[in-house]
Design a protein around this motif. Structure first.
Motif, PDB file in Angstrom:
ATOM      1  N   ARG A 114      69.041 142.337  87.149  1.00  0.00           N
ATOM      2  CA  ARG A 114      70.384 141.758  87.218  1.00  0.00           C
ATOM      3  C   ARG A 114      70.332 140.329  87.728  1.00  0.00           C
ATOM      4  N   THR A 115      69.478 140.094  88.696  1.00  0.00           N
ATOM      5  CA  THR A 115      69.294 138.726  89.180  1.00  0.00           C
ATOM      6  C   THR A 115      68.753 137.841  88.062  1.00  0.00           C
ATOM      7  N   ALA A 116      67.763 138.344  87.334  1.00  0.00           N
ATOM      8  CA  ALA A 116      67.175 137.565  86.241  1.00  0.00           C
ATOM      9  C   ALA A 116      68.176 137.292  85.131  1.00  0.00           C
ATOM     10  N   SER A 117      69.059 138.254  84.871  1.00  0.00           N
ATOM     11  CA  SER A 117      70.008 138.114  83.764  1.00  0.00           C
ATOM     12  C   SER A 117      71.194 137.232  84.110  1.00  0.00           C
ATOM     13  N   ARG A 118      71.408 136.978  85.411  1.00  0.00           N
ATOM     14  CA  ARG A 118      72.564 136.205  85.883  1.00  0.00           C
ATOM     15  C   ARG A 118      73.875 136.784  85.345  1.00  0.00           C
TER      16      ARG A 118
ATOM     17  N   ARG B 154      62.633 136.729  95.853  1.00  0.00           N
ATOM     18  CA  ARG B 154      63.119 135.684  96.761  1.00  0.00           C
ATOM     19  C   ARG B 154      64.564 135.305  96.414  1.00  0.00           C
ATOM     20  N   ARG B 155      64.836 135.159  95.120  1.00  0.00           N
ATOM     21  CA  ARG B 155      66.181 134.792  94.692  1.00  0.00           C
ATOM     22  C   ARG B 155      67.184 135.913  94.992  1.00  0.00           C
TER      23      ARG B 155
ATOM     24  N   ARG C 281      71.653 138.459  97.849  1.00  0.00           N
ATOM     25  CA  ARG C 281      72.072 139.663  98.560  1.00  0.00           C
ATOM     26  C   ARG C 281      72.723 139.311  99.891  1.00  0.00           C
ATOM     27  N   ALA C 282      72.130 138.361 100.601  1.00  0.00           N
ATOM     28  CA  ALA C 282      72.705 137.942 101.878  1.00  0.00           C
ATOM     29  C   ALA C 282      74.075 137.296 101.674  1.00  0.00           C
TER      30      ALA C 282
ATOM     31  N   GLY D 128      77.995 136.895  94.366  1.00  0.00           N
ATOM     32  CA  GLY D 128      76.805 136.210  94.865  1.00  0.00           C
ATOM     33  C   GLY D 128      75.675 136.164  93.883  1.00  0.00           C
ATOM     34  N   THR D 129      75.864 136.639  92.628  1.00  0.00           N
ATOM     35  CA  THR D 129      74.738 136.627  91.695  1.00  0.00           C
ATOM     36  C   THR D 129      74.799 135.460  90.741  1.00  0.00           C
TER      37      THR D 129
END
Length: 431
Positions: free
Chosen positions: A124-128, A187-188, A193-194, A429-430
């Motif tokens: 999900r992070t990679a896909s934005r 890392r991203r 997440r924070a 936040g993503t």
């Protein structure tokens, strides 16, 4: 065109490769069973026990791993679980102890279960937030599952069960290929997440309804995967080749449906796409069950496409319904979707022994209708999952500063741009 509409990125491709590697071992289990029956003379009960070792344990522990990844960032779990999945299948061949074989297959199932929650978070992070990109990530799992018979059967046919050691190779290769991307994405994801912590409320009632849809879908597809080859041999002239063709058609239709899910969601929205897909699935499953001859292949492809169009969309919907528990949502909607149907398959087999295979498959039509009905109760997360009271559609976070600049902004840009800027596509936040 927005950023999320760009072509699929290299990190997404690498996550899809890793997904293919792990789900390869899910497909390896049913491929392994005929060799266990032939070489060790296992009966149907013993063979079913081997399959359940993977599916049942995976179903039970997958949400537990999701809960763990919600509390801690665990990128190291991805390579470790990949190797566990491969090592379990590799250890299932040597020796002749049923207990050790069962434990080895169970190890593989636990590896598969541990992989999905954290992997889906990083994907999900990679896909934005792109539905299309998440569709390609999900397609990786389908490809891995479909490739298992193509790889496992020749290896065991030439070297017997003792050659199962070679089957750890895909896991090692997958870990080597994806290691650097996983470190970067971890890392991203930690930063995002924070930033997103506490930014939304978890909508458990809607998530539980989505989970019921996921369970229905899994029962249908896994049940058909287990029995369609045998059913095709009964309904289509041509011998054993008809069964292999039907199984291939089912997998190919699923791949097409997975790719179509993202573009359809961009056009219609995720929930509407789910409703249409499951609605179309009801006559498709009915045609597969009741129409004889070559029409079976047409309806097998239509059924698989209808069941896989929602696949990646259910993952992102679940993540948006539970923005503070993305790992749990991923474990249920992604991993449980594949494994829980294996628990119901023995029941279909037992019913087939009593009343015949067509009558045993007919209840799957009702299961698909149930999925369609429950999908009709779902809502888009952008209307229900924010923190505090549900905002007006025009006042979504993506609307920019004007959305918060005072009294009602009127029929401004919100509704017109809503399909393209669907907030549900990305958790807080993503971006």
């Amino acid at each position: 065109m927005t950023k999320k509409d760009h072509s699929v990125s290299r990190p997404v491709v690498m996550m899809a490769v890793g997904h293919a590697t792990v789900d390869f071992y899910q497909g390896a289990v049913p491929t392994l069973v005929p060799f266990l029956v032939a070489e060790r003379h296992y009966g149907y009960v013993a063979a079913s026990g081997i399959v359940l070792a993977a599916t049942l344990l995976s179903s039970i522990v997958q949400p537990l791993f999701g809960a763990l990844t919600d509390r801690w960032t665990m990128p190291w779990l991805i390579p470790l679980s990949s190797l566990g999945a491969g090592l379990g299948i590799a250890l299932s061949g040597p020796g002749d102890s049923y207990v050790l074989t069962w434990l080895a297959v169970a190890l593989s199932g636990i590896g598969v279960a541990a992989y999905h929650p954290e992997s889906a978070r990083l994907a999900r992070t990679a896909s934005r937030g792109s539905h299309v990109a998440m569709g390609w990530y999900s397609l990786g799992g389908n490809v891995g599952f479909a490739l298992a018979p193509v790889v496992v059967s020749p290896v065991l046919s030439s070297g017997g069960l003792g050659a199962s050691w070679w089957l750890v190779a895909p896991a090692v290769a997958g870990v080597a290929l994806t290691a650097s991307v996983i470190r970067s994405l971890a890392r991203r994801a930690a930063v995002e997440r924070a930033a997103a912590r506490g930014a939304g409320r978890d909508d458990w009632p809607v998530f539980l309804r989505l989970s019921a849809v996921v369970v229905c879908r899994s029962i249908i597809f896994v049940g058909l995967s287990a029995f369609i080859a045998l059913y095709a041999q009964q309904r289509v002239p041509g011998g054993s080749a008809t069964g292999s063709a039907a199984l291939f058609t089912l997998f190919a239709g699923g791949a097409v449906g997975t790719v179509l899910g993202g573009p359809l969601a961009k056009r219609w929205g995720r929930v509407r796409t789910l409703r249409v897909a499951y609605g179309a699935g009801v006559p498709a499953v009915a045609g597969l069950v009741f129409l004889p001859g070559p029409a079976l292949y047409v309806f097998a492809a239509l059924t698989a496409a209808a069941l896989y169009v929602p696949f990646s969309l259910q993952v992102t919907l679940g993540q948006d319904y539970l923005p503070n528990r993305v790992g749990t949502a991923s474990g249920v909607t992604l991993g449980l979707a594949v494994s829980v149907g294996g628990v119901a398959s023995p029941g279909i087999g037992a019913l087939a022994d009593l009343v015949g295979l067509r009558a045993a498959l007919a209840p799957l039509i009702a299961v698909c209708a149930l999925a369609w009905l429950i999908a009709g109760t779902l809502t888009e997360p952008d209307a229900d999952a924010g923190s505090g009271p549900a905002p007006r559609p025009e006042a979504q976070p993506d609307a920019g500063p004007t959305a918060a600049s005072g009294p009602a902004p009127g029929p401004a840009p919100g509704p017109a741009s809503r399909p393209e800027a669907e907030p549900g596509a990305a958790a807080p936040g993503t971006r």
